[in-house]
Structures are given as structure tokens and as C-alpha cells.
Design a protein around this motif. Structure first.
Motif, PDB file in Angstrom:
ATOM      1  N   LEU A  47      24.542  90.855 -16.465  1.00 58.28           N
ATOM      2  CA  LEU A  47      24.139  91.772 -15.402  1.00 58.28           C
ATOM      3  C   LEU A  47      24.361  91.156 -14.015  1.00 58.28           C
ATOM      4  CD1 LEU A  47      20.916  93.222 -17.053  1.00 58.28           C
ATOM      5  CD2 LEU A  47      23.080  94.412 -16.657  1.00 58.28           C
ATOM      6  N   VAL A  48      24.114  89.865 -13.927  1.00 55.99           N
ATOM      7  CA  VAL A  48      24.318  89.204 -12.636  1.00 55.99           C
ATOM      8  C   VAL A  48      25.807  89.156 -12.288  1.00 55.99           C
ATOM      9  CG1 VAL A  48      24.219  86.951 -11.489  1.00 55.99           C
ATOM     10  CG2 VAL A  48      22.175  87.901 -12.565  1.00 55.99           C
ATOM     11  N   HIS A  49      26.640  88.956 -13.297  1.00 56.34           N
ATOM     12  CA  HIS A  49      28.091  89.021 -13.051  1.00 56.34           C
ATOM     13  C   HIS A  49      28.456  90.398 -12.476  1.00 56.34           C
ATOM     14  CE1 HIS A  49      28.713  85.300 -15.328  1.00 56.34           C
ATOM     15  NE2 HIS A  49      29.990  85.344 -14.983  1.00 56.34           N
ATOM     16  N   GLY A  65      29.387  93.761  -6.515  1.00 59.63           N
ATOM     17  CA  GLY A  65      28.974  94.425  -5.288  1.00 59.63           C
ATOM     18  C   GLY A  65      28.515  93.443  -4.234  1.00 59.63           C
ATOM     19  N   TYR A  66      27.616  92.523  -4.652  1.00 60.40           N
ATOM     20  CA  TYR A  66      26.959  91.668  -3.673  1.00 60.40           C
ATOM     21  C   TYR A  66      27.948  90.721  -2.993  1.00 60.40           C
ATOM     22  CZ  TYR A  66      23.198  88.952  -1.571  1.00 60.40           C
ATOM     23  OH  TYR A  66      22.351  88.363  -0.690  1.00 60.40           O
ATOM     24  N   MET A  67      28.947  90.228  -3.764  1.00 62.79           N
ATOM     25  CA  MET A  67      29.877  89.242  -3.212  1.00 62.79           C
ATOM     26  C   MET A  67      31.199  89.882  -2.779  1.00 62.79           C
ATOM     27  SD  MET A  67      28.061  86.501  -3.430  1.00 62.79           S
ATOM     28  CE  MET A  67      29.173  85.127  -3.168  1.00 62.79           C
ATOM     29  N   SER A  68      31.220  91.227  -2.667  1.00 64.15           N
ATOM     30  CA  SER A  68      32.516  91.892  -2.482  1.00 64.15           C
ATOM     31  C   SER A  68      33.213  91.489  -1.189  1.00 64.15           C
ATOM     32  CB  SER A  68      32.331  93.405  -2.518  1.00 64.15           C
ATOM     33  OG  SER A  68      31.466  93.792  -1.471  1.00 64.15           O
ATOM     34  N   ASP A 109      35.187  85.523   0.572  1.00 57.36           N
ATOM     35  CA  ASP A 109      36.608  85.235   0.397  1.00 57.36           C
ATOM     36  C   ASP A 109      36.891  84.188  -0.676  1.00 57.36           C
ATOM     37  OD1 ASP A 109      35.672  83.150   1.774  1.00 57.36           O
ATOM     38  OD2 ASP A 109      36.879  83.443   3.574  1.00 57.36           O
ATOM     39  N   SER A 110      35.876  83.721  -1.411  1.00 59.33           N
ATOM     40  CA  SER A 110      36.230  82.906  -2.593  1.00 59.33           C
ATOM     41  C   SER A 110      35.490  83.415  -3.825  1.00 59.33           C
ATOM     42  CB  SER A 110      35.987  81.428  -2.361  1.00 59.33           C
ATOM     43  OG  SER A 110      34.963  81.218  -1.434  1.00 59.33           O
ATOM     44  N   GLN A 111      35.792  84.639  -4.169  1.00 55.50           N
ATOM     45  CA  GLN A 111      35.110  85.244  -5.311  1.00 55.50           C
ATOM     46  C   GLN A 111      35.468  84.619  -6.654  1.00 55.50           C
ATOM     47  OE1 GLN A 111      34.920  89.633  -5.062  1.00 55.50           O
ATOM     48  NE2 GLN A 111      35.524  89.361  -2.957  1.00 55.50           N
ATOM     49  N   PRO A 112      36.752  84.274  -6.912  1.00 55.96           N
ATOM     50  CA  PRO A 112      37.038  83.660  -8.218  1.00 55.96           C
ATOM     51  C   PRO A 112      36.200  82.396  -8.440  1.00 55.96           C
ATOM     52  CG  PRO A 112      39.068  84.263  -7.137  1.00 55.96           C
ATOM     53  CD  PRO A 112      37.980  84.473  -6.129  1.00 55.96           C
ATOM     54  N   ARG A 113      36.072  81.607  -7.392  1.00 62.19           N
ATOM     55  CA  ARG A 113      35.284  80.378  -7.505  1.00 62.19           C
ATOM     56  C   ARG A 113      33.841  80.705  -7.877  1.00 62.19           C
ATOM     57  NH1 ARG A 113      32.716  76.894  -3.609  1.00 62.19           N
ATOM     58  NH2 ARG A 113      33.213  78.304  -1.912  1.00 62.19           N
ATOM     59  N   PHE A 114      33.284  81.732  -7.228  1.00 64.45           N
ATOM     60  CA  PHE A 114      31.899  82.111  -7.504  1.00 64.45           C
ATOM     61  C   PHE A 114      31.726  82.531  -8.961  1.00 64.45           C
ATOM     62  CE2 PHE A 114      28.439  85.249  -7.592  1.00 64.45           C
ATOM     63  CZ  PHE A 114      27.421  84.477  -7.062  1.00 64.45           C
ATOM     64  N   GLY A 166      42.668  79.369 -12.208  1.00 66.87           N
ATOM     65  CA  GLY A 166      43.559  80.444 -11.757  1.00 66.87           C
ATOM     66  C   GLY A 166      43.323  80.771 -10.300  1.00 66.87           C
ATOM     67  N   ASN A 167      42.040  80.868  -9.958  1.00 67.25           N
ATOM     68  CA  ASN A 167      41.587  81.095  -8.585  1.00 67.25           C
ATOM     69  C   ASN A 167      42.508  82.021  -7.795  1.00 67.25           C
ATOM     70  OD1 ASN A 167      40.185  80.846  -6.155  1.00 67.25           O
ATOM     71  ND2 ASN A 167      39.607  78.759  -6.631  1.00 67.25           N
ATOM     72  N   ARG A 168      43.149  81.504  -6.751  1.00 66.99           N
ATOM     73  CA  ARG A 168      43.923  82.394  -5.878  1.00 66.99           C
ATOM     74  C   ARG A 168      45.221  82.863  -6.526  1.00 66.99           C
ATOM     75  NH1 ARG A 168      41.903  79.041  -0.754  1.00 66.99           N
ATOM     76  NH2 ARG A 168      39.804  79.755  -1.140  1.00 66.99           N
ATOM     77  N   VAL A 169      45.658  82.115  -7.545  1.00 70.26           N
ATOM     78  CA  VAL A 169      46.912  82.516  -8.198  1.00 70.26           C
ATOM     79  C   VAL A 169      46.729  83.848  -8.912  1.00 70.26           C
ATOM     80  CG1 VAL A 169      48.666  81.840  -9.866  1.00 70.26           C
ATOM     81  CG2 VAL A 169      47.509  80.098  -8.467  1.00 70.26           C
ATOM     82  N   ILE A 170      45.616  83.981  -9.636  1.00 70.00           N
ATOM     83  CA  ILE A 170      45.441  85.229 -10.386  1.00 70.00           C
ATOM     84  C   ILE A 170      44.736  86.295  -9.562  1.00 70.00           C
ATOM     85  CG2 ILE A 170      45.451  84.053 -12.618  1.00 70.00           C
ATOM     86  CD1 ILE A 170      42.426  84.457 -12.743  1.00 70.00           C
ATOM     87  N   GLY A 171      44.039  85.889  -8.502  1.00 70.75           N
ATOM     88  CA  GLY A 171      43.446  86.886  -7.622  1.00 70.75           C
ATOM     89  C   GLY A 171      42.028  87.279  -7.998  1.00 70.75           C
ATOM     90  N   ASN A 172      41.414  88.024  -7.096  1.00 67.62           N
ATOM     91  CA  ASN A 172      40.000  88.368  -7.243  1.00 67.62           C
ATOM     92  C   ASN A 172      39.693  89.182  -8.489  1.00 67.62           C
ATOM     93  OD1 ASN A 172      39.207  87.055  -5.005  1.00 67.62           O
ATOM     94  ND2 ASN A 172      38.958  88.858  -3.708  1.00 67.62           N
ATOM     95  N   VAL A 173      40.359  90.310  -8.618  1.00 68.40           N
ATOM     96  CA  VAL A 173      39.962  91.252  -9.663  1.00 68.40           C
ATOM     97  C   VAL A 173      40.173  90.678 -11.064  1.00 68.40           C
ATOM     98  CG1 VAL A 173      40.384  93.534 -10.631  1.00 68.40           C
ATOM     99  CG2 VAL A 173      40.247  93.228  -8.150  1.00 68.40           C
TER     100      VAL A 173
END
Lengths: 516, 682
Positions: free
Chosen positions: B96-98, B103-106, B109-114, B19-26
């Protein structure tokens, strides 16, 4: 068996399409080629669907005497079925991959590919020794033309080298074939597979066939035509070369060398294993230092095909089934890797690894596919690459621990050269202007990658679909070569160290000392 | 239920990854984090039911995998006590790491991938711990390796990150080389790869010999050692440890999840899972003990000299893994698993705490530029204190202790109680390493949180201050070492005017939860894990449980029990003296013992050695084979030689160009086909 001559039709469809394509313009030729290859693929699916697993060894048998001893005899077992499936699956992909990349003499190009498809199906379906030979050798001609006409700058040298190597093997094999037909009084392949040639003659016959198949595989040291051929060939040419043509060598060993000359095969195990092990280590190291993408993948092919010979000459079920899965898997993965090279070659027109870098930033879809195929090439479990390598190596270990030990270093070296390649292409800063301007994969490119990716994962998670049709045929082969099976070097010996229940495990204790 | 636990993360990874950029970060973050919390919520009841004794081991079949003759491999999910322990460790820390990564990765610019990578990792790890056969275990094993590769190289633009990623994968492959041969050998010997079947047959194999590489070996010793090479790779044991410190190139949440709590413990898990095999070979057990002890010592010594906060914790992890291995080596598999369990909580806590510090200090990781952070980020400070108390094993016998007090002390006592020579060596090492552990842990705390701020030397802080002041100068982000230039910024208090802020709540919640784990995990669970009677009922044969050893552990002399506490206090006092009381002391010490310090600081020169012995020769050989082998020999005497003969010497090049040879070759080929046809007609 079946009244409908499906195999003949599968050979005829591309042949007719080739003839038609020659006399049209470029656009029509492209569409004719695409439709013909898709029809052949559909016929292939029908072939698979109607193949009776557990039924007769040879199915879809057709036979029409032509002249002399020569007959139009076709028929397939499960192994041939899978390799035909591989061929007809890759063909439409090749046509699509050439859709925009080939601009000159398109009708001739498409005709060459269609002709090659006919010949490849023929090779795997032929049941007559000489029919096989014609398909086998004639298959070189379109490949030769594809490299020689649509190839890169140095295409003449590459096609010359390709020709010279294969010629050498062909002549010897033809002589051996003529002697065999004379001796056995038949050129029917199933008959010959059960004919016991005198042991003293087997060695020479084996070497004659081996000369041809070793070049096709290719095995070290007759592999040097492959990097040049790949580098010069257009993308689709590399795809079909790596995907199908290299499999003809393995198929030949399986169809001819092992069942027809079991004693000689056993006698030459040290030679075959030795060359294969050199290939694994030597070509992997060479792959590590390549600066040309196609050369790197070509060298990795040599290393991977060594797993085929190692598995085949392990003389056991895991080894042989592993070799078969490696053949199928490599056919898909190497093809896909060449397609990956093609995608970026079409944009930047260089195969120089150093010219790229940072593609994960502007081509994320591409980076994902490239990663998947890189991992499949490395043999990551869950991809097709693992199943084949694992079975082939487990078989090799049963045969000889030295072979398994050296061959398994391939999983370290393979990871090193492929990840190093991936790093230089996809990772790093996107600091070259022309590279940064490259767009991500388009629909057509997505369409040629996705099916391969799906099959690579399917074969990695549920390989049973692909092994099941071949199982009985491997059993027949094993029964045939069992009498020559050399003993392994494990030689379990029960000790009396601890007072525990005497177990039934000592299956191989009866054999003498192994060859090492 | 177990299917949900295992496959939800996979599903989430696919959704977020594709989904990555199609579905977006949140949405991507919600899907993955939600899936992990669901997995976690489903895992705890399973674990609790094993603790309370209500559950039985069972296997859930999923799909056929490989069928080749007598080689039968299935996809299936095994749930027993050992798996249940790993389930809660993996899903809890991962969930918990998720959350923490929100916060840590906020700002990435590639949060879905992370998040997709994190979930993919969790899936692979769960496949590993639920495997009922060696091949599926290998699948999980390589799967976590892939995820580790992707996450170490997550910031792939940094050359150091992509290099570290390759190093991690390839060094692990060296381990997998052994693991693979171990699987091949096990199949040859036992005719199966099913773990229960192998473990049942293993005792009968004792004393059997096998031919391998031309020599004869005791079969169980050989198999155990080959498999152990795999464990050494994954768990970063001495010799194959070099990838772990470099793996710190990955984002800090990754270090917490993969390179501290879960993946690196897979080797320990494997040895425990196969413990009945290791029990059949004394030699193999001794090797495991010595390797573990050597690693514990080596890594602890290196940890005392590093300045990068993450590297200190990485070496600490390496060292603690050594503890787990020598515990397993002396037969205290349950103590090894208990330490794995508590370590997961307090080490994840320490990493996430370090992440919080790094976050507050604008990506500065060098402890030399920290100092005085105690009052600036108090919650992080207290969380780190909880972690430090746990790892150094603070506690009072019979009353209460932090997590490490129960698990590490149990290991120290078990080595003593085992009575073997190897056990005695391990005991000595364990005590010395505990001293070093206490020293480097407190050194970290004192350098980071105590003393005066030393931030003004940090480039990261300078950039932060510049950006904040809105007059980013022409130096850009490449500016280096410009102390004088910043003289005007000096506020005289070493802060350079920078104000660290406490992290946002998604980062603090995991710190609090893990702090609870670091404080109470040992106290609450030491009974079922370690007790001679309760332990047997808890483990239910899922590992080789030695009740005698557990009894003997409780009978060790008092000085043994107190030794751990004594060295812990010694380490604390030494660190306090050197970093709080007399901060000039370390420099004096280093100048007096510079050779020793360099040896430790340079990590015993392993990287330099491997570069000379393996990396450079591999490339040199590759070039040699290519230029001298392929081109210089095969081609020269092969095709080029033939061409020279056929066409006539030096003019070949020209003729090749004109296509003469090309047409010639084509004619020959056609002629050959004609000849073949003629032969067949005849």
C-alpha cells in the motif's frame, strides 16, 4: 607435488615484466604491467582451482637448495593461497587505477609495482625462513620508492617514517631468525612450525617477531607511520599498502608467532589484547575528527586490523577464522575505499573532506559504490566486513568477555566515523562550482570498482568459498596452540534453581578462574 | 512460495535501483509495486491457512552461510504462525505504501531510487521475520537499518535529513552492540545460533551462572537483557528512542512503513520470537515491563505538546511500542503481537493520512497552521477519524470495537491479570498513557480538521499562494515571517486564499484499505490471537502462549475493563474542551505550567543530555588522542625524536626537504638486505 613450478612462475612473470617495462615508453609500460598482472591473476585462479582442499597441508611445494642452509623453498597452504589470491586480484586494479593518474616516470613506476607483486607472492609462498625474510623486507623497497618518488608534497617525511618504523622491527626479527635456525638446525618453515622452542626462550623470540609484525599490522602505538604513508602515497600505493602489505603482519603472527611460540603467545595475550583494544577505541575516535579522507581511512584501518589481532589471540577457531576473513575483507574494502578517494582526488586534487559535498547528485554511480564500501567497512551483514568481524568477536567473547565488550564498541564508532565521512562527501547541497562540475565515474573507474564490489558481496553472502580452503590449516594451528590456550572467563556453572533436567552444557566448568 | 515472497522485492529493488534513470520512472515504479503486490497476494493465503489451522510450521533452506567449527549458520526461511502474522503486516503495508508513493512522490526527481529503497527495505524486513537463526535475524535487522538510513536521508540535500539518518543508524548501532554481545553469549552458552535449538535448550539453563565483565550473572538474565538492548534500539525504547522523532525527516510514506508499521516493531517481534528464553528469567521480564511502561508514559507525555503532525504520530508510535513491550514483559506475548498487528494498520493509516494532509497543505507540517480542513479534504478526514477511533480504542464490550479496542484493552487487562508487582505498575501506566493517547490523538484531529483555518501564517502556504498567483517576489524561497507583507492577501478567513485539494487516487486507495483494517482487524482476528483455546491452536508454539493468563484476562473486574473506555472518553472531552470549545485554554495552561511544558516540549532534554555526555566528548577525545597522543607523544618521542638524534637537531626540516634523509634511509635498507644475505650464506 606438481611438476609445473606454478609458484615460481607467478613470482617470475611480474619480475620479467618489470625488467622489460623499465626499458620502454610510458604507454608500453602500462600495457606490459596490465598484461603481466592479469597473467598472474589467471595463474592465481589456476592455483586456486588446482588447490586440493582437504589434501596435503603444503601444496605446490618446490625446493631447490641454493647455498648454505638457504633454499629456494616454496609451497602454500590454504591461508597463503587466499592471501596470494588477494594480492594478484588487487594488482591489475592498481595498474588500472594508475593508468591516467601517474604521468611522470611511468616505466619505473610500473616496474616498481611489478617488482612488488613478485615479492608479495614470494612472502606468502616462502617456506624458508630467510627466503621469507628477504621477500618480507625487500617488499618495502618498491613501496618506499612509490611513496618517495610518486608521493605527495610531504613524501620524504612519510617515507622516512615508514622506513624507520619497519627497520626497527626488521633488525630484531633477523636476529631472532638466526638464533632459531641455529637452535633448530633448520630454516624450513614447516619444520619450525612444529619445533618446540624452550619456553624461556620463546618470550624473547616472540617479542622480536612481534616488534616487526606489530609495526606492519600496524598496532597501536606503532601505527603513526600509516596515516602519513597513506596520505602521501599515490592512490594505487595506498591500495596495495592497505590491501596487502598490512596483511603481512597478520600473516606473520599466524605463520610464526602462534605456531612457533605457543606458550609465549599465551603469555602475551594480555599485551596483545590490551594494545588491540586501545587501538579500536583510540583510533576510531581519532578517525572521527579527521578532515583528510585518506587519514580517516588510514586510522580506520588501524582499528580494523585490531580485530585481526583480537581474533588471532582468542585461541579458538571462530577467532582465527574471523581474523583471516577480516584480513581478506579489509584488504578488499580498504583498497576500494582508497580507490574511491582516488576517483575524486583525480578530479579535484584535494583530500580535504570539506571541499566536497553533494556528490550523490552529480556522481550517483560513484555514490553507490562508495556507499557499498562504506557499509562493508562498517560491517553490515551481507558484506564481507560483517563475516570477519562477527567471527572474530564471537571468538573473542569465548576467550574473554571484557575483550569482546570493548572491541564491540568498534561497531558503533565505526558507523559514526564512516557515515560522517559519507555524509560530508556524498550528501548535502551541491553548492561548490568545481565539485558540481565533476563527472561521474568513467568506464575504467567502473571496471576497477565493480570486481571488488562483487567479491565483497560474495564474501558477505557465501563466505564458505573463502573459509573452506583455510579450514584445515586453522585446525592444524589450533592443534598446535591448544596446549597453551588460556581459560575463558565465562565459566558456566550449573545452578540448582529450577528442577529441570540436568543438561550436558558445562563444557568449560573445569577450568580455573580466567585472567580477569 | 515463501522464496518468491521474500526475494521478489529484492529483485525489484535491484532492477529499479541499478536501472534507475536508464529504465525510467514508470517501469521502476511498476516493477517494485508489482513485486510487492505479488508478495502480498502470496502472503495472505499463508496467514489464512494458519488462522484456519491448516498449516504447519516449516523451514525452507536457501544456502549455507557461515561455517566455523561448531558455529553453523544457514540462509533459510522459516514459516510459522509468528512469521505469517509478520508476513501479512509487512507485505500489505509495504504494497500500500508503494502505491501511495505513486501519488505522494510524483513530483520527486529520483523516484526509482525511492522505490528501490522501499523494496530493499521490504526484503530485509522479510529476511528478519523469516529467520531461523540469530545471525540471519541480525542480517535482516541491519538490513532494515540500512534501508531506514537511506530513506531518512532520502532528501540528502537537507542537512537535517542527513543528520537524522546518521543519528538513526548510530543509535541503532548502540542497540546492536547489545544484540551482538547477546548473540556471542548465546553461542557460547548453547553452542548454536539456531533459534529452535536455543529455545528448546533454554529451560535447562535456568539457574546457571556465567562470568561476564568480572562479575557473575544468571546466564538467562544476562543473555535476555543483552538481546533486549538490541530490541530497545530498533523499537525506540526509552534511552535509545532519540532517533525515531528525527526519523520523520524522511518522506511520509517511509514514516508509515518503516517508522510505524514494520521496522520499529522488529524489537517486539524479536522478544516474542525468543519468548521461551525470556520466560526463563523473571528479572529480564521485569526489565522489559518497566522499560516498556516507562517508554509508553514518556512518549505519550511528549506527544501531547508537539506541533509537528508527524512528530505527534512518531511519539505516539514510540508510546504504543512501549505497550507492546510491557505486554510481552507480563507474559502476554500474543497480546503484544496482536497490538503489533492492529497497530500496523491504524498507525500506517494515521501516517498516510497525515501525508495526505501535508500534501494538501503544500508541505506544511505544523498543526498550528492547519485548522478547518474537515470539509476541504473529507476523505482524508474520515480516514484519520477511523485511525483515531482505532488508536484510542473506541468500542463497546461484547458488540463491536475498532482495532485498538481489542488489542490495547487486552494489554491493559493482561497487565492487571498478571498479578505481579511489575504488572501492577504497568497497569497504572497503561491507563494513564491511554488517557494521554486519547488526548493527543484528538488534539491532532481537532487542530487539523476543526476550528477556523489558520493557514495564512504558514510560509509553505504563502509560497504556494504566491506561486499560484504568478508573482513570486524577490524574497524567493528564503522569505521568512512577513505577515504584514501579506496583509493584502488576507481574505479574512485565515486561508490566505489557498484551496487545499484532496489527494489523488493512488493515495486515497491505501487510506481506504487501511481504514478497513483499522476498523475490522481487531473484531475479525481477536479470536485466534487472544482467545485462551483458539490461541493455542493458532500460535502452535511459535511463541510462549500463556492460556492461564488469557483466561485470567477475561475474568478481570468490570472496572478494569471499563477503565480504558473511561480514560478514552476523558481524553476526548479534555481535548475537545481545549481545542474546540475554548481554544484559548492551552495558552493559559502553558503560561501557568511553563516549566512542565518546556520539559515535555523539549522531550525531557534527552537530546541535549546525549550531546553533552556522548557526542561532544567523543569529538573532544578524538582530537585529544590525535593531537596530544599521536602527534604530541608518539611521533614526538618516536620517529621525530630519532630523526633529531640522527640528523642533528633543528636542521632536520631542511634536510628532509632536500631528500638527504631519504637517500640515507634507502642506503640503510639496501645495506640491511646485504647483511641478511651475508648472514645466510655464512
Amino acid at each position: 607435488m606438481m611438476s609445473f613450478p606454478l609458484l615460481s612462475v607467478m613470482i617470475a612473470v611480474p619480475l620479467v615484466a618489470a625488467a622489460v617495462a623499465l626499458f620502454t615508453n610510458a604507454t608500453n609500460a602500462r600495457w606490459i604491467a596490465l598484461i603481466a598482472t592479469l597473467v598472474d591473476f589467471a595463474l592465481g585462479i589456476a592455483l586456486w582451482a588446482n588447490y586440493d582442499i582437504g589434501g596435503a597441508q603444503w601444496q605446490f611445494v618446490e625446493s631447490a637448495p641454493l647455498f648454505g642452509k638457504f633454499a629456494w623453498a616454496l609451497g602454500i597452504d590454504g591461508i597463503a593461497l587466499m592471501l596470494i589470491m588477494l594480492s594478484v586480484f588487487l594488482m591489475p586494479i592498481c595498474i588500472l587505477a594508475s593508468w591516467e593518474a601517474i604521468e611522470k616516470r611511468v616505466p619505473e613506476y610500473m616496474a616498481a609495482f611489478l617488482l612488488m607483486e613478485s615479492l608479495m607472492v614470494g612472502v606468502f609462498a616462502a617456506q624458508d625462513l630467510f627466503l621469507f625474510y628477504i621477500f618480507f623486507e625487500a617488499g618495502l623497497i618498491p613501496m618506499y620508492l612509490i611513496i618517495g618518488i610518486w608521493g605527495g608534497v610531504n613524501r620524504i617525511y612519510a617515507s622516512y617514517k615508514f622506513f624507520l618504523y619497519t627497520l626497527l622491527g626488521s633488525v630484531l626479527m633477523l636476529i631472532a631468525m638466526m638464533w632459531m635456525a641455529q637452535q633448530a638446525g633448520s630454516s624450513d618453515i614447516p619444520t619450525l612450525m612444529n619445533y618446540d622452542f624452550p619456553v624461556h626462550a620463546q618470550s624473547l623470540l616472540f617479542l622480536a617477531f612481534f616488534a616487526s609484525f606489530a609495526v606492519k599490522m600496524p598496532m597501536w602505538p606503532v601505527h603513526t607511520w600509516l596515516p602519513d604513508a597513506h596520505v602521501q602515497a599515490p592512490t594505487a600505493g595506498s591500495v596495495i599498502l592497505a590491501g596487502v602489505l598490512l596483511k603481512m603482519g597478520g600473516y606473520g603472527l599466524l605463520r610464526f608467532s602462534l605456531p612457533m611460540f605457543p606458550e609465549a603467545s599465551a603469555e602475551f595475550v594480555p599485551l596483545v589484547m590490551g594494545l588491540s583494544l586501545v587501538a579500536v577505541v583510540y583510533t576510531s575516535l581519532v578517525a572521527l575528527v579527521q578532515s583528510d579522507m585518506k587519514k580517516l581511512i588510514a586510522y580506520s584501518s588501524v582499528a580494523h586490523m585490531a580485530f585481526v589481532t583480537i581474533g588471532l589471540f582468542a585461541f579458538n577457531r571462530q577467532g582465527i577464522e574471523g581474523a583471516l576473513v577480516v584480513m581478506l575483507s579489509h584488504g578488499l574494502v580498504a583498497a576500494a575505499l582508497f580507490l574511491c578517494v582516488g576517483v575524486i582526488y583525480d578530479r579535484l586534487h584535494t583530500r580535504e573532506i570539506a571541499r566536497y559535498g553533494g556528490l550523490a547528485t552529480n556522481m550517483p554511480k560513484y555514490a553507490l559504490f562508495f556507499l557499498l564500501f562504506t557499509m562493508a567497512s562498517i560491517g553490515l551483514p551481507g558484506t564481507s566486513g560483517f563475516v570477519g568481524e562477527f567471527l572474530s568477536l564471537i571468538g573473542a567473547y569465548e576467550a574473554n568477555s571484557w575483550v569482546a565488550f570493548v572491541a564491540t564498541t568498534g561497531i558503533i564508532l565505526g558507523a559514526a566515523y564512516m557515515l560522517y565521512l559519507y555524509r560530508r562527501v556524498a550528501y548535502g547541497e551541491l553548492d561548490k562550482v568545481d565539485v558540481a562540475a565533476m563527472p561521474d565515474m568513467n568506464k575504467r573507474e567502473w571496471l576497477i570498482m565493480a570486481p571488488i564490489a562483487a567479491v565483497v558481496l560474495w564474501m558477505g553472502v557465501y563466505p564458505e568459498s573463502f573459509i573452506a580452503p583455510m579450514r584445515a590449516d586453522v585446525g592444524v594451528l589450533l592443534a598446535r596452540i591448544e596446549r597453551a590456550n588460556p581459560p575463558g572467563d565465562a565459566q558456566l556453572k550449573k545452578g540448582a534453581a529450577k528442577p529441570v533436567v540436568a543438561a550436558e552444557h558445562a563444557p568449560e566448568a573445569a577450568h580455573g578462574e580466567g585472567q580477569h | 512460495m515463501i522464496q518468491l515472497i521474500v526475494f521478489l522485492p529484492l529483485l525489484a529493488a535491484i532492477v529499479a535501483g541499478l536501472g534507475n534513470r536508464v529504465i525510467g520512472n514508470v517501469p521502476a515504479k511498476l516493477v517494485t509495486t508489482g513485486a510487492l503486490f505479488a508478495s502480498c497476494a502470496l502472503s495472505w493465503p499463508i496467514f489464512i491457512s494458519f488462522v484456519t489451522g491448516g498449516a504447519e510450521a516449516h523451514v525452507v533452506p536457501v544456502l549455507d552461510f557461515i561455517r566455523s567449527g561448531n558455529l553453523v549458520v544457514d540462509w533459510s526461511l522459516r514459516v510459522d504462525t509468528l512469521t505469517a502474522v509478520m508476513l501479512v503486516v509487512v507485505t500489505s503495508v509495504s504494497a500500500l505504501v508503494h502505491l501511495y508513493s505513486w501519488g505522494y512522490m510524483s513530483e520527486d526527481d529520483s523516484q526509482p531510487r525511492f522505490f528501490a529503497y522501499l523494496s530493499l527495505f521490504t526484503f530485509a524486513m522479510l529476511m528478519l521475520v523469516t529467520s531461523n537463526n540469530l545471525v540471519q535475524m541480525f542480517f535482516g535487522w541491519e538490513g532494515v537499518g540500512l534501508a531506514s538510513y537511506l530513506l531518512i536521508g532520502f532528501w540528502y540535500k537537507k542537512p537535517s535529513a542527513s543528520a537524522a539518518a546518521i543519528k538513526a543508524f548510530v543509535v541503532n548501532r548502540v542497540g546492536d552492540f547489545g544484540f551482538s554481545l547477546g548473540i556471542f553469549g548465546t553461542f557460547l552458552v548453547f553452542g548454536t545460533v539456531s533459534i529452535p535449538a536455543i529455545l528448546a535448550a533454554a529451560p535447562d539453563m535456568a539457574g546457571t551462572t556465567i562470568g561476564f565483565l568480572g562479575a557473575r550473572f544468571d546466564v538467562m538474565t544476562l543473555l535476555c537483557l543483552l538481546l533486549f538492548v538490541g530490541a530497545m534500539g530498533k523499537s525506540a525504547q526509552l534511552g535509545l528512542h532519540t532517533w525515531l522523532p528525527d526519523a520523520m525527516e524522511g518522506p511520509t510514506p517511509v514514516s508509515a512503513l518503516i517508522h510505524a508499521a514494520t521496522m520499529v516493531t522488529a524489537g517486539v517481534f524479536m522478544v516474542c520470537r525468543l519468548s521461551p528464553m525470556f520466560e526463563t528469567s523473571e528479572t529480564a521480564q521485569h526489565v522489559v515491563t518497566y522499560v516498556g511502561a516507562a517508554t509508553a508514559f514518556f512518549a505519550a507525555t511528549v506527544g501531547t505538546t508537539q506541533f509537528d503532525i508527524k512528530r505527534v504520530i512518531a511519539y505516539s508510535t514510540c508510546s504504543q511500542l512501549g505497550y507492546m513491550f510491557f505486554a510481552a514483559g507480563v507474559g502476554a506475548y500474543n497480546a503484544a503481537m496482536f497490538h503489533l498487528f492492529t497497530h500496523a494498520f491504524f498507525k500506517a493509516l494515521l501516517f498516510l493520512g497525515a501525508g495526505s494532509v501535508i500534501h494538501a497543505m503544500h508541505h506544511e507540517q505544523d498543526m498550528r497552521y492547519y485548522g478547518g480542513l474537515r470539509k476541504r479534504i473529507p476523505l482524508t478526514f474520515w480516514a484519520m477519524m477511523a485511525g483515531t477511533f482505532a488508536i484510542t480504542g473506541v468500542g463497546v464490550i461484547g458488540i463491536f470495537g475498532f482495532a485498538g479496542f481489542y488489542s490495547k484493552d487486552a494489554i491493559i487487562e493482561a497487565t492487571f491479570a498478571s498479578g505481579s508487582h511489575a504488572g501492577a505498575v504497568a497497569f497504572g501506566v497503561a491507563v494513564i498513557a491511554a488517557l494521554l493517547t486519547s488526548f493527543y490523538s484528538w488534539r491532532l484531529v481537532f487542530l487539523t480538521f476543526y476550528g477556523k483555518p489558520r493557514w495564512e501564517q504558514s510560509e509553505h502556504i504563502q509560497h504556494a499562494v504566491h506561486d499560484a498567483h504568478g508573482h513570486d517576489d524577490a524574497h524567493g524561497h528564503d522569505a521568512h515571517g512577513h505577515d504584514d507583507h501579506h496583509a493584502h492577501d488576507a481574505h479574512g478567513d485565515g486561508t490566505a486564499g489557498y484551496h487545499p485539494h484532496e489527494s489523488p487516487w493512488p493515495m486515497l486507495v491505501p487510506l481506504v484499505v487501511l481504514s478497513l483494517g483499522a476498523i475490522f482487524a481487531g473484531y475479525v482476528f481477536h479470536g485466534p490471537f487472544l482467545d485462551a483455546e483458539q490461541g493455542g491452536e493458532f500460535w502452535k508454539g511459535s511463541l510462549a502462549f500463556d492460556a492461564h493468563l488469557m483466561h485470567a484476562m477475561h475474568e478481570v473486574p468490570l472496572w478494569v475493563k471499563l477503565s480504558a473506555t473511561a480514560v478514552m472518553l476523558t481524553g476526548f472531552v479534555t481535548a475537545w474542551y481545549a481545542y474546540v470549545r475554548n481554544p484559548g485554554f492551552p495558552a493559559v495552561f502553558v503560561s501557568h505550567f511553563s516549566i512542565l511544558h518546556n520539559f515535555l516540549y523539549r522531550k525531557w532534554y534527552f537530546d541535549e543530555l546525549y550531546d553533552v555526555v556522548f557526542v561532544k566528548p567523543a569529538f573532544a577525545l578524538g582530537r585529544f588522542f590525535w593531537k596530544r597522543g599521536d602527534e604530541g607523544t608518539i611521533d614526538r618521542f618516536g620517529p621525530n625524536g630519532v630523526a633529531a638524534l640522527v640528523v642533528g637537531g633543528s636542521r632536520i626540516a631542511g634536510r628532509l626537504q632536500t631528500g638527504y634523509v631519504y637517500s640515507y634511509a634507502l642506503v640503510m635498507l639496501l645495506g640491511l638486505a646485504a647483511a641478511a644475505t651475508w648472514a645466510m650464506v655464512g
